[in-house]
Scaffold this motif. Structure first.
Motif, mmCIF file in Angstrom:
data_model
loop_
_atom_site.group_PDB
_atom_site.id
_atom_site.type_symbol
_atom_site.label_atom_id
_atom_site.label_comp_id
_atom_site.label_asym_id
_atom_site.label_seq_id
_atom_site.Cartn_x
_atom_site.Cartn_y
_atom_site.Cartn_z
ATOM 1 N N VAL A 223 0.860 -1.184 0.000
ATOM 2 C CA VAL A 223 0.000 0.000 0.000
ATOM 3 C C VAL A 223 0.896 1.234 0.000
ATOM 4 O O VAL A 223 1.937 1.256 0.679
ATOM 5 C CB VAL A 223 -0.928 0.035 1.231
ATOM 6 C CG1 VAL A 223 -1.628 1.381 1.339
ATOM 7 C CG2 VAL A 223 -1.972 -1.057 1.155
ATOM 8 N N PRO A 249 -2.224 -0.252 -4.383
ATOM 9 C CA PRO A 249 -3.291 0.704 -4.079
ATOM 10 C C PRO A 249 -2.759 1.908 -3.298
ATOM 11 O O PRO A 249 -1.684 1.869 -2.683
ATOM 12 C CB PRO A 249 -4.270 -0.103 -3.224
ATOM 13 C CG PRO A 249 -3.818 -1.519 -3.317
ATOM 14 C CD PRO A 249 -2.370 -1.492 -3.637
ATOM 15 N N ILE A 251 -3.816 4.993 -0.457
ATOM 16 C CA ILE A 251 -4.677 5.604 0.548
ATOM 17 C C ILE A 251 -4.179 7.029 0.756
ATOM 18 O O ILE A 251 -2.980 7.252 0.946
ATOM 19 C CB ILE A 251 -4.640 4.833 1.879
ATOM 20 C CG1 ILE A 251 -5.231 3.431 1.695
ATOM 21 C CG2 ILE A 251 -5.397 5.584 2.968
ATOM 22 C CD1 ILE A 251 -5.046 2.526 2.911
ATOM 23 N N TRP A 268 -7.943 3.726 -2.892
ATOM 24 C CA TRP A 268 -8.641 3.107 -1.768
ATOM 25 C C TRP A 268 -9.198 4.124 -0.769
ATOM 26 O O TRP A 268 -9.447 3.803 0.379
ATOM 27 C CB TRP A 268 -7.702 2.129 -1.051
ATOM 28 C CG TRP A 268 -7.732 0.759 -1.663
ATOM 29 C CD1 TRP A 268 -8.447 0.352 -2.754
ATOM 30 C CD2 TRP A 268 -7.019 -0.394 -1.202
ATOM 31 N NE1 TRP A 268 -8.221 -0.975 -3.001
ATOM 32 C CE2 TRP A 268 -7.341 -1.465 -2.068
ATOM 33 C CE3 TRP A 268 -6.124 -0.627 -0.160
ATOM 34 C CZ2 TRP A 268 -6.816 -2.743 -1.917
ATOM 35 C CZ3 TRP A 268 -5.589 -1.894 0.001
ATOM 36 C CH2 TRP A 268 -5.933 -2.940 -0.869
ATOM 37 N N LEU A 280 -7.819 -2.056 5.347
ATOM 38 C CA LEU A 280 -6.953 -2.171 4.175
ATOM 39 C C LEU A 280 -5.510 -1.845 4.538
ATOM 40 O O LEU A 280 -4.573 -2.495 4.075
ATOM 41 C CB LEU A 280 -7.465 -1.250 3.067
ATOM 42 C CG LEU A 280 -8.903 -1.517 2.619
ATOM 43 C CD1 LEU A 280 -9.343 -0.482 1.597
ATOM 44 C CD2 LEU A 280 -9.035 -2.914 2.037
ATOM 45 N N ALA A 363 -7.837 -5.194 -5.732
ATOM 46 C CA ALA A 363 -7.836 -3.760 -5.432
ATOM 47 C C ALA A 363 -9.023 -3.067 -6.080
ATOM 48 O O ALA A 363 -9.676 -2.204 -5.463
ATOM 49 C CB ALA A 363 -6.529 -3.132 -5.915
ATOM 50 N N GLU A 366 -12.124 -3.627 -4.029
ATOM 51 C CA GLU A 366 -12.183 -2.750 -2.855
ATOM 52 C C GLU A 366 -12.569 -1.328 -3.275
ATOM 53 O O GLU A 366 -13.328 -0.648 -2.575
ATOM 54 C CB GLU A 366 -10.836 -2.745 -2.136
ATOM 55 C CG GLU A 366 -10.441 -4.072 -1.519
ATOM 56 C CD GLU A 366 -11.261 -4.427 -0.288
ATOM 57 O OE1 GLU A 366 -12.098 -3.602 0.139
ATOM 58 O OE2 GLU A 366 -11.071 -5.540 0.250
ATOM 59 N N HIS A 367 -12.037 -0.892 -4.415
ATOM 60 C CA HIS A 367 -12.355 0.455 -4.892
ATOM 61 C C HIS A 367 -13.844 0.578 -5.214
ATOM 62 O O HIS A 367 -14.490 1.572 -4.863
ATOM 63 C CB HIS A 367 -11.521 0.778 -6.135
ATOM 64 C CG HIS A 367 -11.895 2.063 -6.801
ATOM 65 N ND1 HIS A 367 -11.577 3.292 -6.283
ATOM 66 C CD2 HIS A 367 -12.597 2.299 -7.945
ATOM 67 C CE1 HIS A 367 -12.043 4.242 -7.074
ATOM 68 N NE2 HIS A 367 -12.666 3.672 -8.089
ATOM 69 N N TYR A 370 -15.804 0.863 -2.059
ATOM 70 C CA TYR A 370 -15.666 2.229 -1.525
ATOM 71 C C TYR A 370 -16.579 3.191 -2.287
ATOM 72 O O TYR A 370 -17.314 3.987 -1.681
ATOM 73 C CB TYR A 370 -14.203 2.659 -1.622
ATOM 74 C CG TYR A 370 -13.989 4.145 -1.609
ATOM 75 C CD1 TYR A 370 -14.199 4.895 -0.455
ATOM 76 C CD2 TYR A 370 -13.569 4.822 -2.764
ATOM 77 C CE1 TYR A 370 -14.000 6.267 -0.453
ATOM 78 C CE2 TYR A 370 -13.371 6.177 -2.762
ATOM 79 C CZ TYR A 370 -13.590 6.906 -1.617
ATOM 80 O OH TYR A 370 -13.394 8.266 -1.617
#
Length: 571
Positions: A223, A249, A251, A268, A280, A363, A366-367, A370
């Motif tokens: 990450v 990813p 953040i 993310w 995450l 990934a 997860e996106h 979100y």
């Protein structure tokens, strides 16, 4: 004397590329006022920065900061002795913490009192404003401070101050000069600003590139965490290239810049004062911090203790922060764009394509989750206006070129989640924690990019901190219209949230006794209308939001500032 220290000082600013001098004038500035008047009379005013008169110093400073943030070029601020110096205090904090280059010049009380020199003391206030260490007022926030003691080297001092301000980590600088010095006649000064270029960008050492690249290539769940990589807009596509190469990813933690496209499948999301762990981040086995003061809050959402951590930054160990620590195995000082390109080049041909493909799929999932959660929060029932619904309406009303300034404080997270910026440089914050920045910064941003729409999203507390009467007057005089959207909950939400964070079941919580109400309600748009002739309206129901936003934006396009105060739930 027709050529004075003041003349040379203003010439130096112009030669260094400073376009605007945002000024709050006082009794210490007759030499500068006379120099401007002579230049205008002689047809030579174009050699000086344009003087922008600001009735309050905080507006002057934040306007200079906003211009520098949008253009990348430092601007200058002129304030009155130690009183004006103290009035810029909060905005100076923002530039220091946000690493934005700004040059401040303050006069000083005259140093003679018996008529010995031109410019000596002739007003009572000059004894009262004489202090032991005027430069000491700002020394905790500036990269450099100095006093102009003679005009014979004034251009060297100006160019050196700007050289230091622009060298990374960038930041504000401070010069001062007594009235007699600024009035004194001197020979014409010729100094080449090209001799004072900022320090060249630093690269990672080859061994550091190898260490971090090897860790990223071998990670199962890497990450990247960033907060201000986007200070350099050209670093953003470099980061996208690195992330896509290895399916890493991103953040964004406490971001006050656009750092990564929010619609990218490797994005993310954002974290601000997030309570509880970030799952995450907690699952990561390698974390690369690229430009962040607060990559996470250790007591709330730190990475797993077994994760390998690496920090690359223009300011990797935060020398100006008394308490700061990230348990990283490597800290490296480097220009972020340069470092990211080095790492991307080192990873090429080293990554496992199958593993990268699998990680990219996970990934992206997860996106999407979100994004779905963000979209769900934007729905509204009835006429109640939520901040998420409002920001979704703003997002649809503006285009990608719009410059969004965010000073929403308790709404910072919501602005990041729901505005969805796509272009580098299209979202900026103050970089610090002193409120009122957006009022002046919107003026500087518009002067730096007159062809772009500028929209500020602020809380009602931030709006009042910004001295809106002064800021709106300046915007009108200098043709720098913008739209200010006030998230109006009629109070200070952040102190309430802070108190609940420490005393969730305390007496303040039991009795709803937080001392944060702004009742009786002020007419926030009315302030702007009275002082700056702005279009203004207060929106109270959801069905009016789109119409009012449209009218406000039309007013700005027609050259008139606008303030739209939108009623949210009361604090």
């Amino acid at each position: 004397m027709t050529y004075t220290t003041s003349t040379a000082f203003l010439e130096a600013l112009g030669e260094a590329g400073v376009r605007y001098l945002f000024a709050n004038l006082g009794s210490d500035h007759p030499g500068l006022i006379e120099a401007y008047a002579r230049a205008r009379a002689d047809g030579g005013a174009s050699a000086f920065p344009e003087l922008v008169v600001c009735p309050h110093e905080s507006v002057a400073f934040s306007a200079a900061q906003g211009y520098a943030q949008v253009s990348g070029e430092p601007q200058a601020v002129l304030v009155h002795v130690e009183c004006g110096t103290q009035n810029i205090g909060g905005m100076l904090h923002n530039a220091a913490k946000g690493r934005v280059p700004v040059l401040v010049f303050a006069g000083a009380s005259p140093v003679t009192q018996e008529g010995e020199l031109p410019g000596g003391r002739n007003e009572f206030i000059q004894w009262i404003q004489d202090v032991h260490d005027q430069r000491g007022i700002v020394r905790g926030y500036t990269k450099y401070d100095n006093e102009i003691r003679t005009g014979h080297n004034v251009k060297q001092l100006v160019f050196r101050a700007l050289q230091i301000a622009r060298s990374e980590p960038a930041g504000p600088v401070y010069l001062m000069g007594a009235r007699e010095v600024m009035e004194s006649g001197i020979p014409r000064q010729e100094t080449d600003p090209a001799w004072f270029a900022p320090v060249e960008p630093a690269a990672l050492a080859p061994s550091t590139v190898e260490l971090i690249a090897e860790a990223l290539a071998g990670a199962e769940n890497p990450v990247i965490v960033t907060s201000y990589l986007g200070r350099d807009p050209e670093a953003v596509p470099a980061l996208v290239r690195l992330c896509e190469l290895a399916a890493v990813p991103v953040i964004q933690s406490v971001p006050m810049w656009f750092n990564f496209p929010s619609g990218h499948p490797l994005h993310w999301g954002f974290q601000w004062n997030t309570t509880g762990p970030n799952p995450l981040l907690a699952a990561a086995d390698v974390v690369l911090v690229l430009g962040s003061d607060v990559p996470w809050i250790p007591s709330e959402n730190r990475p797993d203790a077994a994760a390998r951590l690496f920090v690359v930054d223009v300011d990797p160990v935060k020398e100006q922060m008394p308490l700061w620590h990230v348990p990283a195995e490597c800290f490296a000082r480097a220009d972020l764009r340069t470092a990211v390109n080095q790492l991307a080049d080192a990873l090429r041909g080293r990554v496992d394509r199958s593993a990268v493909a699998d990680r990219g799929v996970r990934a992206a999932g997860e996106h999407r989750a979100y994004q779905d959660a963000v979209a769900e929060r934007e729905r509204t029932n009835g006429e109640r206006i939520t901040v998420e619904f409002l920001l979704a309406c703003v997002r649809e009303a503006i285009d990608d070129e719009t410059l969004v300034l965010t000073e929403a404080i308790s709404g910072y997270q919501a602005v990041c989640d729901h505005i969805h910026r796509r272009l580098p440089g299209s979202l900026i914050g103050s970089g610090g924690g002193s409120l009122g920045w957006a009022a002046g910064a919107s003026i500087g941003a518009k002067l730096a990019a007159p062809e772009r729409m500028v929209v500020s999203i602020v809380g009602d507390g931030s709006y009042l901190f910004g001295v809106p009467s002064s800021a709106q007057w300046v915007a009108r005089r200098y043709h720098a219209p913008s739209l200010t959207i006030v998230l109006d909950n009629r109070g200070w939400k952040s102190p309430k949230l802070s108190t609940l964070g420490v005393h969730p079941e305390g007496m303040a919580a039991r009795n709803d006794d937080f001392n944060v109400s702004f009742e009786p309600e002020a007419d926030l748009p009315g302030i702007a209308a009275a002082a700056g002739g702005a279009w203004g309206r207060t929106t109270r129901v959801a069905s009016d939001v789109e119409r009012d936003l449209d009218e406000a934006l039309k007013a700005v396009r027609n050259g008139r500032s606008a303030v739209l105060s939108v009623h949210l739930d009361r604090v």
